[in-house]
Design an enzyme around this catalytic site. Structure first.
Site, PDB file in Angstrom:
ATOM      1  CB  ALA A 172      -7.068   4.887  -3.384  1.00 58.55           C
ATOM      2  CB  SER A 173      -8.229   9.579  -0.442  1.00 55.11           C
ATOM      3  OG  SER A 173      -7.823  10.931  -0.185  1.00 55.11           O
ATOM      4  CB  THR A 174      -2.665  10.414   0.648  1.00 48.73           C
ATOM      5  OG1 THR A 174      -2.792  11.440  -0.745  1.00 48.73           O
ATOM      6  CG2 THR A 174      -2.198   8.918  -0.095  1.00 48.73           C
ATOM      7  CG  ASP A 175      -7.166  15.518   1.520  1.00 44.36           C
ATOM      8  OD1 ASP A 175      -8.298  15.628   2.049  1.00 44.36           O
ATOM      9  OD2 ASP A 175      -6.644  16.550   1.179  1.00 44.36           O
TER      10      ASP A 175
END
Length: 219
Positions: free
Chosen positions: A22-25
């Protein structure tokens, strides 16, 4: 999007499930989308994409367990990187891989065991040799992922010790926003488990924050 029913008669549908961090980058998200696109371009129907928040050093990862439960015989698990599958000690990592294979599924990790290699046609001795090489590469990659994890932890420990010796170590910074959300949810009657899920932290952290807040209120 293709479905099982849309495939020509006699042609077996290749199914993949993709396991990601899970990532927001933005850069990470672009790389993940490229992996999904590459899987589809290789002729696979993507039955599910699982985005994991928990560390690869844990065996009880919610999305990992959900993915394994969803697996059907003949499917392929595509992992973004080997350390997403596991940073566990080798014996535990091999048990994890065995649980995937026990469902009749295979594991593909770019740069370790590629989708093209899994699809390679081989029979007899050639098939045995190919599978043995794939197993060896996978085992080596799992051990390297664990070694990297332990090296990082050791460097962190040494850094903390040096900072303490120099009088600069203040411990982990408090996440005020997360603490406030925990207190708000718990005050509103949310259970520890539900609060942890909503906030995105562990139940033990919810307990610590809630206990500290209650103790402060009693002063």
């Amino acid at each position: 999007m293709a479905t099982r029913e849309q495939q020509p008669e006699g042609r077996r549908l290749k199914v993949a499930r993709i396991y990601l961090r899970a990532s927001t980058d933005e850069q990470n998200l672009e790389r993940q989308e490229s992996l999904v696109a590459a899987t589809r371009a290789a002729g696979y129907y993507v039955a599910g994409i699982y985005r994991e928040k928990a560390s690869g050093a844990r065996a009880d990862r919610p999305e990992l367990l959900r993915m394994i439960a969803d697996l059907q015989p003949g499917e392929v698990v595509v992992a973004e990187k080997i350390d997403r599958i596991s940073r566990l000690p080798l014996a535990e990592a091999e048990r994890l891989v065995a649980s995937i294979r026990a469902k009749g599924a295979k594991l593909a990790v770019p740069g370790v065991v590629d989708l093209s290699e899994l699809a390679a046609e081989a029979n007899g001795v050639a098939k045995i040799v190919l599978e043995s090489v794939q197993d060896m590469l996978l085992k080596l990659a799992l051990q390297m992922a664990r070694d990297d994890y332990e090296d990082r932890r050791e460097r962190q420990r040494q850094g903390v010790q040096l900072a303490k010796a120099a009088g600069r170590y203040t411990g982990r910074k408090r996440d005020a926003g997360m603490h406030d959300r925990i207190i708000t949810l718990r005050s509103g009657g949310s259970s520890i488990a539900k609060t942890a899920k909503l906030v995105g932290c562990s139940p033990s952290q919810v307990k610590r924050v809630w206990a500290a807040w209650n103790a402060q209120q009693q002063k």
